[in-house]
Write an enzyme that holds these catalytic residues in place. Structure first.
Site, PDB file in Angstrom:
ATOM      1  N   HIS A   1      -1.032  46.921 -20.508  1.00  0.00           N
ATOM      2  CA  HIS A   1      -1.388  47.232 -21.849  1.00  0.00           C
ATOM      3  C   HIS A   1      -0.081  48.071 -22.307  1.00  0.00           C
ATOM      4  O   HIS A   1       0.350  48.833 -21.398  1.00  0.00           O
ATOM      5  CB  HIS A   1      -2.646  47.841 -21.954  1.00  0.00           C
ATOM      6  CG  HIS A   1      -2.957  48.066 -23.575  1.00  0.00           C
ATOM      7  ND1 HIS A   1      -2.507  48.764 -24.274  1.00  0.00           N
ATOM      8  CD2 HIS A   1      -3.771  47.207 -24.340  1.00  0.00           C
ATOM      9  CE1 HIS A   1      -2.800  48.892 -25.436  1.00  0.00           C
ATOM     10  NE2 HIS A   1      -3.710  47.566 -25.653  1.00  0.00           N
TER      11      HIS A   1
ATOM     12  N   SER B   1      -4.050  45.337 -34.509  1.00  0.00           N
ATOM     13  CA  SER B   1      -4.923  45.345 -35.657  1.00  0.00           C
ATOM     14  C   SER B   1      -5.645  44.098 -36.264  1.00  0.00           C
ATOM     15  O   SER B   1      -5.621  43.980 -37.433  1.00  0.00           O
ATOM     16  CB  SER B   1      -4.021  46.028 -36.733  1.00  0.00           C
ATOM     17  OG  SER B   1      -3.357  47.341 -36.291  1.00  0.00           O
TER      18      SER B   1
ATOM     19  N   GLU C   1       1.130  41.394 -27.722  1.00  0.00           N
ATOM     20  CA  GLU C   1       0.610  42.518 -28.794  1.00  0.00           C
ATOM     21  C   GLU C   1       2.015  43.426 -29.170  1.00  0.00           C
ATOM     22  O   GLU C   1       2.364  44.376 -28.515  1.00  0.00           O
ATOM     23  CB  GLU C   1      -0.114  43.531 -27.959  1.00  0.00           C
ATOM     24  CG  GLU C   1      -1.239  42.791 -27.286  1.00  0.00           C
ATOM     25  CD  GLU C   1      -2.650  43.944 -27.200  1.00  0.00           C
ATOM     26  OE1 GLU C   1      -3.679  44.026 -27.873  1.00  0.00           O
ATOM     27  OE2 GLU C   1      -2.255  44.947 -26.355  1.00  0.00           O
TER      28      GLU C   1
ATOM     29  N   LYS D   1     -10.772  50.851 -24.777  1.00  0.00           N
ATOM     30  CA  LYS D   1      -9.765  51.961 -24.449  1.00  0.00           C
ATOM     31  C   LYS D   1     -10.667  53.177 -23.981  1.00  0.00           C
ATOM     32  O   LYS D   1     -11.695  53.031 -23.296  1.00  0.00           O
ATOM     33  CB  LYS D   1      -9.008  52.247 -25.485  1.00  0.00           C
ATOM     34  CG  LYS D   1      -8.274  51.168 -26.259  1.00  0.00           C
ATOM     35  CD  LYS D   1      -7.184  51.460 -27.266  1.00  0.00           C
ATOM     36  CE  LYS D   1      -6.857  50.183 -27.911  1.00  0.00           C
ATOM     37  NZ  LYS D   1      -5.448  50.335 -28.703  1.00  0.00           N
TER      38      LYS D   1
ATOM     39  N   GLY E   1      -3.151  49.617 -33.297  1.00  0.00           N
ATOM     40  CA  GLY E   1      -3.878  50.732 -33.821  1.00  0.00           C
ATOM     41  C   GLY E   1      -2.955  51.465 -34.936  1.00  0.00           C
ATOM     42  O   GLY E   1      -3.401  52.548 -35.368  1.00  0.00           O
TER      43      GLY E   1
ATOM     44  N   ASN F   1     -11.165  45.427 -26.098  1.00  0.00           N
ATOM     45  CA  ASN F   1     -10.754  46.682 -25.375  1.00  0.00           C
ATOM     46  C   ASN F   1     -11.081  47.851 -25.884  1.00  0.00           C
ATOM     47  O   ASN F   1     -10.681  48.465 -27.072  1.00  0.00           O
ATOM     48  CB  ASN F   1      -9.117  46.416 -25.349  1.00  0.00           C
ATOM     49  CG  ASN F   1      -8.489  47.663 -24.724  1.00  0.00           C
ATOM     50  OD1 ASN F   1      -9.133  48.399 -23.846  1.00  0.00           O
ATOM     51  ND2 ASN F   1      -7.000  47.856 -24.890  1.00  0.00           N
TER      52      ASN F   1
ATOM     53  N   GLU G   1      -0.209  50.779 -23.859  1.00  0.00           N
ATOM     54  CA  GLU G   1      -0.362  52.228 -23.717  1.00  0.00           C
ATOM     55  C   GLU G   1      -0.235  52.689 -22.254  1.00  0.00           C
ATOM     56  O   GLU G   1       0.168  53.570 -21.988  1.00  0.00           O
ATOM     57  CB  GLU G   1      -2.064  52.427 -24.229  1.00  0.00           C
ATOM     58  CG  GLU G   1      -1.904  52.297 -25.730  1.00  0.00           C
ATOM     59  CD  GLU G   1      -3.399  51.894 -26.304  1.00  0.00           C
ATOM     60  OE1 GLU G   1      -4.273  51.966 -25.751  1.00  0.00           O
ATOM     61  OE2 GLU G   1      -3.456  51.398 -27.493  1.00  0.00           O
TER      62      GLU G   1
HETATM   63  C1  PEP Z   1      -5.097  46.676 -28.325  1.00  0.00           C
HETATM   64  O1  PEP Z   1      -5.557  47.896 -27.881  1.00  0.00           O
HETATM   65  O2  PEP Z   1      -5.062  45.876 -27.423  1.00  0.00           O
HETATM   66  C2  PEP Z   1      -5.125  46.627 -29.542  1.00  0.00           C
HETATM   67  C3  PEP Z   1      -4.735  45.305 -30.008  1.00  0.00           C
HETATM   68  O3  PEP Z   1      -5.595  47.592 -30.626  1.00  0.00           O
HETATM   69  P1  PEP Z   1      -5.954  47.474 -32.291  1.00  0.00           P
HETATM   70  O4  PEP Z   1      -6.591  46.169 -32.376  1.00  0.00           O
HETATM   71  O5  PEP Z   1      -6.582  48.709 -32.402  1.00  0.00           O
HETATM   72  O6  PEP Z   1      -4.525  47.392 -32.799  1.00  0.00           O
END
Ligand code: PEP
Length: 250
Positions: free
Chosen positions: A96, A212, A166, A11, A172, A9, A98
């Site tokens: 997601h 992460s 998640e 973003k 992040g 992803n 976000e």
């Molecule tokens: C994501 O945006 O779905 C995500 C898991 O981000 P990150 O790997 O940066 O934590």
């Protein structure tokens, strides 16, 4: 045996030419040797065409980061499922964290997106996960169960659905859930799906972990029995790291 799925992803990163270069670098490293793992990349909308051209003819899936749940109309700034399909997308990410956090998405709107995407023949990655406050209050299981039940309301066929667990506190932030913490929630998600759709459907459902994931922790996460791959944010912006994560799944 569930085939693992790893999706990057990107973003709101990478202008069109940069996105094309990143896709090209990923494809160059992966070649066609990842048959045991499904791989997708989700660039920002303006780069879908360019990335689609780069990966055309390969096994890499073109994934959209979001969609609207109406077919068309007065929804300034939004993009419909059919528009995404016409660009070659085969998966859409819905809900997601976000989107939930900054753009007011709820289980209800996520459900509308899931249903619209499936109705149009797309596959969906439905994201769920608890905040740090929710985890610390001991309500992770309730939150995740509600997200699954409400997100999948009136969805009769789970064939085109992947769930991405998640934990919001791990996205992040550099804080990864331990494989055991993630596995516990993944198993509970599968249990919820079992209670809704039965044993066979629950066993088929792929549940990705996101938060992460890095080359250094991917293998131990993906080794857990209920973790079927990853949704990768930050690490998917570097071809070497993303490919290493794919290889950990494949
Ligand atoms: C994501 O945006 O779905 C995500 C898991 O981000 P990150 O790997 O940066 O934590």
């Amino acid at each position: 045996m569930r085939k693992k799925i790893v999706v990057g992803n990107w973003k709101m990163n990478k202008a069109v030419a940069e996105a094309g270069e990143l896709a090209s670098a990923i494809l160059g490293q992966l070649g066609h040797g990842f048959v045991d793992c499904e791989v997708g990349i989700a660039p920002a909308f303006p780069s879908l065409t360019e990335v689609g051209k780069v990966i055309e003819g390969s096994d890499i899936r073109l994934v959209a980061q979001n969609c609207h749940y109406e077919d068309d109309g007065a929804y300034t700034g939004e993009v419909s499922v059919r528009m995404l399909e016409s660009l070659g997308c085969t998966y859409i990410i819905a809900g997601h964290s976000e989107r939930r956090q900054y753009f007011g998405e709820t289980n209800r709107t996520v459900n509308l997106k899931v249903r619209k995407a499936l109705a149009e023949g797309m596959q969906v990655i439905m994201c769920i996960g608890e905040t740090l406050e929710e985890r610390e209050s001991g309500i992770t299981a309730n939150i995740v169960t509600t997200q699954v039940r409400e997100g999948l309301e009136s969805v009769s066929d789970l064939g085109g659905v992947v769930i991405a667990y998640e934990p919001v506190w791990a996205i992040g932030t550099g804080k990864t859930a331990t494989p055991e913490q993630a596995e516990e929630v993944h198993a509970s998600i599968r249990e919820t799906v079992r209670s809704m759709y039965g044993e066979a459907v629950a066993e088929e459902l792929r549940i990705q972990y996101g938060g992460s994931v890095k080359p250094s922790n991917a293998a131990e996460l993906f080794a857990m029995p209920n973790i079927d791959g990853g949704l990768i944010g930050g690490a998917s912006l570097k071809a070497d790291d993303f490919v290493a994560i794919v290889r950990a799944a494949g």
